[in-house]
Design a protein around this motif. Structure first.
Motif, PDB file in Angstrom:
ATOM      1  N   HIS A 206       0.849  -1.192   0.000  1.00  0.00           N
ATOM      2  CA  HIS A 206       0.000   0.000   0.000  1.00  0.00           C
ATOM      3  C   HIS A 206       0.880   1.236   0.000  1.00  0.00           C
ATOM      4  CE1 HIS A 206      -3.749   2.173   0.655  1.00  0.00           C
ATOM      5  NE2 HIS A 206      -3.046   2.976   1.436  1.00  0.00           N
ATOM      6  N   TYR A 207       0.634   2.170  -0.920  1.00  0.00           N
ATOM      7  CA  TYR A 207       1.510   3.320  -1.063  1.00  0.00           C
ATOM      8  C   TYR A 207       0.801   4.657  -0.902  1.00  0.00           C
ATOM      9  CZ  TYR A 207       4.477  -0.319  -2.979  1.00  0.00           C
ATOM     10  OH  TYR A 207       5.193  -1.467  -3.129  1.00  0.00           O
ATOM     11  N   ALA A 208      -0.523   4.682  -0.894  1.00  0.00           N
ATOM     12  CA  ALA A 208      -1.240   5.955  -0.770  1.00  0.00           C
ATOM     13  C   ALA A 208      -1.134   6.470   0.658  1.00  0.00           C
ATOM     14  CB  ALA A 208      -2.703   5.770  -1.158  1.00  0.00           C
ATOM     15  N   PRO A 209      -0.842   7.760   0.838  1.00  0.00           N
ATOM     16  CA  PRO A 209      -0.772   8.300   2.200  1.00  0.00           C
ATOM     17  C   PRO A 209      -2.151   8.536   2.778  1.00  0.00           C
ATOM     18  CG  PRO A 209      -0.441  10.049   0.614  1.00  0.00           C
ATOM     19  CD  PRO A 209      -0.543   8.767  -0.182  1.00  0.00           C
ATOM     20  N   ASP A 210      -2.206   8.638   4.096  1.00  0.00           N
ATOM     21  CA  ASP A 210      -3.407   9.113   4.757  1.00  0.00           C
ATOM     22  C   ASP A 210      -3.394  10.641   4.726  1.00  0.00           C
ATOM     23  OD1 ASP A 210      -4.121   6.462   5.445  1.00  0.00           O
ATOM     24  OD2 ASP A 210      -2.766   6.551   7.158  1.00  0.00           O
ATOM     25  N   VAL A 211      -4.564  11.246   4.914  1.00  0.00           N
ATOM     26  CA  VAL A 211      -4.681  12.697   4.810  1.00  0.00           C
ATOM     27  C   VAL A 211      -5.372  13.250   6.048  1.00  0.00           C
ATOM     28  CG1 VAL A 211      -5.548  14.636   3.454  1.00  0.00           C
ATOM     29  CG2 VAL A 211      -4.846  12.530   2.290  1.00  0.00           C
ATOM     30  N   VAL A 212      -4.805  14.334   6.592  1.00  0.00           N
ATOM     31  CA  VAL A 212      -5.414  15.050   7.715  1.00  0.00           C
ATOM     32  C   VAL A 212      -5.505  16.523   7.336  1.00  0.00           C
ATOM     33  CG1 VAL A 212      -5.209  15.711  10.143  1.00  0.00           C
ATOM     34  CG2 VAL A 212      -4.516  13.422   9.409  1.00  0.00           C
ATOM     35  N   ALA A 213      -6.624  17.165   7.634  1.00  0.00           N
ATOM     36  CA  ALA A 213      -6.791  18.592   7.366  1.00  0.00           C
ATOM     37  C   ALA A 213      -7.525  19.233   8.543  1.00  0.00           C
ATOM     38  CB  ALA A 213      -7.573  18.821   6.077  1.00  0.00           C
ATOM     39  N   GLY A 214      -7.241  20.513   8.778  1.00  0.00           N
ATOM     40  CA  GLY A 214      -7.884  21.174   9.903  1.00  0.00           C
ATOM     41  C   GLY A 214      -7.984  22.670   9.736  1.00  0.00           C
ATOM     42  N   LEU A 215      -8.927  23.272  10.475  1.00  0.00           N
ATOM     43  CA  LEU A 215      -9.120  24.712  10.555  1.00  0.00           C
ATOM     44  C   LEU A 215      -9.280  25.087  12.025  1.00  0.00           C
ATOM     45  CD1 LEU A 215     -11.789  25.230   7.735  1.00  0.00           C
ATOM     46  CD2 LEU A 215      -9.369  25.871   7.598  1.00  0.00           C
ATOM     47  N   ALA A 216      -8.753  26.258  12.404  1.00  0.00           N
ATOM     48  CA  ALA A 216      -8.879  26.690  13.797  1.00  0.00           C
ATOM     49  C   ALA A 216      -8.954  28.203  13.866  1.00  0.00           C
ATOM     50  CB  ALA A 216      -7.681  26.186  14.618  1.00  0.00           C
ATOM     51  N   TYR A 217      -9.605  28.687  14.931  1.00  0.00           N
ATOM     52  CA  TYR A 217      -9.663  30.124  15.182  1.00  0.00           C
ATOM     53  C   TYR A 217      -9.624  30.351  16.691  1.00  0.00           C
ATOM     54  CZ  TYR A 217     -11.021  35.011  15.163  1.00  0.00           C
ATOM     55  OH  TYR A 217     -11.029  36.371  15.344  1.00  0.00           O
ATOM     56  N   LYS A 218      -8.784  31.304  17.116  1.00  0.00           N
ATOM     57  CA  LYS A 218      -8.664  31.636  18.532  1.00  0.00           C
ATOM     58  C   LYS A 218      -8.769  33.139  18.704  1.00  0.00           C
ATOM     59  CE  LYS A 218      -5.673  31.130  22.592  1.00  0.00           C
ATOM     60  NZ  LYS A 218      -6.818  30.768  23.446  1.00  0.00           N
ATOM     61  N   SER A 219      -9.587  33.554  19.652  1.00  0.00           N
ATOM     62  CA  SER A 219      -9.770  34.980  19.930  1.00  0.00           C
ATOM     63  C   SER A 219     -10.078  35.160  21.406  1.00  0.00           C
ATOM     64  CB  SER A 219     -10.910  35.560  19.084  1.00  0.00           C
ATOM     65  OG  SER A 219     -11.123  36.918  19.397  1.00  0.00           O
ATOM     66  N   GLY A 220      -9.238  35.919  22.090  1.00  0.00           N
ATOM     67  CA  GLY A 220      -9.470  36.182  23.507  1.00  0.00           C
ATOM     68  C   GLY A 220      -9.431  34.917  24.332  1.00  0.00           C
ATOM     69  N   ILE A 221     -10.524  34.678  25.055  1.00  0.00           N
ATOM     70  CA  ILE A 221     -10.538  33.564  25.998  1.00  0.00           C
ATOM     71  C   ILE A 221     -11.008  32.250  25.369  1.00  0.00           C
ATOM     72  CG2 ILE A 221     -10.959  35.157  27.906  1.00  0.00           C
ATOM     73  CD1 ILE A 221     -13.857  34.082  27.983  1.00  0.00           C
ATOM     74  N   TRP A 222     -11.428  32.273  24.113  1.00  0.00           N
ATOM     75  CA  TRP A 222     -11.993  31.054  23.542  1.00  0.00           C
ATOM     76  C   TRP A 222     -11.325  30.709  22.216  1.00  0.00           C
ATOM     77  CZ3 TRP A 222     -14.486  30.920  18.785  1.00  0.00           C
ATOM     78  CH2 TRP A 222     -14.776  32.158  18.220  1.00  0.00           C
ATOM     79  N   GLY A 223     -11.443  29.414  21.850  1.00  0.00           N
ATOM     80  CA  GLY A 223     -10.910  28.942  20.589  1.00  0.00           C
ATOM     81  C   GLY A 223     -11.731  27.765  20.082  1.00  0.00           C
ATOM     82  N   ILE A 224     -11.775  27.604  18.764  1.00  0.00           N
ATOM     83  CA  ILE A 224     -12.490  26.487  18.147  1.00  0.00           C
ATOM     84  C   ILE A 224     -11.585  25.852  17.110  1.00  0.00           C
ATOM     85  CG2 ILE A 224     -13.597  27.995  16.445  1.00  0.00           C
ATOM     86  CD1 ILE A 224     -16.036  26.076  16.603  1.00  0.00           C
ATOM     87  N   ASN A 225     -11.647  24.523  17.015  1.00  0.00           N
ATOM     88  CA  ASN A 225     -10.735  23.784  16.139  1.00  0.00           C
ATOM     89  C   ASN A 225     -11.476  22.571  15.576  1.00  0.00           C
ATOM     90  OD1 ASN A 225      -8.702  21.669  15.459  1.00  0.00           O
ATOM     91  ND2 ASN A 225      -7.231  23.184  16.203  1.00  0.00           N
ATOM     92  N   VAL A 226     -11.379  22.381  14.258  1.00  0.00           N
ATOM     93  CA  VAL A 226     -11.978  21.219  13.605  1.00  0.00           C
ATOM     94  C   VAL A 226     -10.895  20.519  12.800  1.00  0.00           C
ATOM     95  CG1 VAL A 226     -13.727  20.376  11.999  1.00  0.00           C
ATOM     96  CG2 VAL A 226     -14.220  22.354  13.453  1.00  0.00           C
ATOM     97  N   VAL A 227     -10.784  19.203  12.955  1.00  0.00           N
ATOM     98  CA  VAL A 227      -9.778  18.426  12.237  1.00  0.00           C
ATOM     99  C   VAL A 227     -10.403  17.123  11.748  1.00  0.00           C
ATOM    100  CG1 VAL A 227      -8.910  17.273  14.329  1.00  0.00           C
ATOM    101  CG2 VAL A 227      -7.411  17.533  12.345  1.00  0.00           C
TER     102      VAL A 227
END
Length: 362
Positions: A206-227
């Motif tokens: 097997h030669y195909a790689p696995d893939v991971v992608a993500g987006l994140a945003y942080k502002s002040g006291i809070w942050g959100i992240n999706v991967v």
């Protein structure tokens, strides 16, 4: 001999003596200029210039010794006490280039487990430049989003793979928003054991790689992240979304995970159970099932003492809870008692476990 002759003779003798001494004089060589170690503060504390170069170097690590009672990860695991000692050495380099900082990170680890031979491991080795990173790190499915709670047994409910080769690009414009994409090695040795033996597929061709992608945003006291991660062998994957809020006096987080096929185990929604407790492929029994959730709270009482709690639950009815105290009696010394409880409703078993850790970091 008259007085004039005597004075002339004496002067000639003194001149001859002075000439002889001048010829024999030893002149000390000028000392070579010393190049003292220069502090390099452009990349954070602890860096210094390697003499004669523009490369900055930082050396750190830790020494850890801990006792562990029972196994929070497996109802059929060892029962009794394991005493574990570890030494870890980290070497970081950095140098400025026209494309940004050129960095390397290397971590070496030595483990001694209850009288077994010392095991040496190249934990991490990677190069980064201009947002790109190549080499060995934990999967970005864990690293980009951050590990779960600030507890030792944070992954009793499996939340992603460790230690694999990858090529990652991270976009960070400096305004709180970041994005990431990573190609990860589907043939890594760590992958083949990352499901606790509950998932077996031939990877030799097997030669195909696995893939991971993500987006994140942080502002002040809070942050959100999706991967999200895609397992190219199983052809399934998982998505995790995380929210963090830091109120100052305490902080909280929550993570929700979704498995694209709850009946299967894959690299990003696997299981930490061994095969005796988890038949191959039974994601509905010992993996997440369709979903998993984690949450926790951290309360720093002062600069020496902090309390942490983490709970997690899956669609397959696995419940895990861990709490600890992190005590720093002096700077860089940690004393950490921890207690965990896990219940596997599908097999009607549970387990209590404990750890007492002592760690000196430098």
């Amino acid at each position: 001999m008259n007085l004039k002759t005597l004075l002339l003779a004496s002067g000639a003798a003194l001149a001859a003596a002075s000439g002889a001494h001048a010829a024999d004089a030893i002149v000390a060589a000028e000392p070579e200029p010393l190049e003292y170690v220069r502090i390099c503060d452009a990349y954070g504390a602890g860096y210094f210039y390697i003499p004669g170069t523009e490369t900055c170097l930082k050396i750190g690590g830790e020494v850890r010794s801990e006792g562990e009672w029972h196994d929070a990860y497996n109802p059929n695991g060892k029962v009794g006490t394991l005493w574990h000692t570890r030494a870890e050495l980290s070497i970081d380099t950095a140098r400025d280039t026209e494309y940004g900082a050129l960095k390397t990170n290397t971590v070496l680890r030595w483990d001694w487990n209850d009288g077994n031979d010392t095991k040496t491991k190249l934990l991490f080795a990677n190069i980064s430049l201009g947002g790109f990173t190549v080499g060995k790190l934990d999967s970005q499915f864990l690293l980009y989003q951050g590990y779960a709670g600030d507890v030792i047994n944070d992954d009793v409910i499996y939340d992603g793979p460790y230690e694999l080769n990858q090529l990652t690009y991270k976009y960070d414009p400096g305004n709180g928003f970041t994005a990431m994409i990573s190609l990860e090695d589907s043939n890594s040795a760590s992958d083949q054991s990352s499901y606790g033996g509950a998932w077996k597929t031939s990877k030799g061709d097997h030669y195909a790689p696995d893939v991971v992608a993500g987006l994140a945003y942080k502002s002040g006291i809070w942050g959100i992240n999706v991967v999200g991660g895609y397992d190219s062998i199983v052809e399934e994957g998982a998505i995790k979304a995380r929210v963090d809020v830091d109120f100052g006096t305490f902080s909280v987080y929550a993570i929700g995970g979704w498995n694209t096929d709850g009946d299967k185990l894959n690299k990003y929604a696997g299981s930490n159970l061994d095969e005796s407790s988890c038949p191959p492929g039974r994601g509905d029994l010992c993996g997440w099932g369709d979903w998993a959730a984690w949450g926790g709270v951290a309360v720093p009482f002062n600069d020496k003492l902090k309390w942490n709690l983490q709970v997690a639950y899956t669609d397959s009815k696995i419940f895990a809870a861990t709490t600890n105290l992190k005590f720093n009696p002096v700077k860089d010394l940690l004393v950490e008692p921890e207690v965990s409880y896990t219940n596997w409703d599908s097999v009607n078993q549970d387990q209590w476990a404990g750890i007492l850790r002592f760690q000196r970091s430098f």
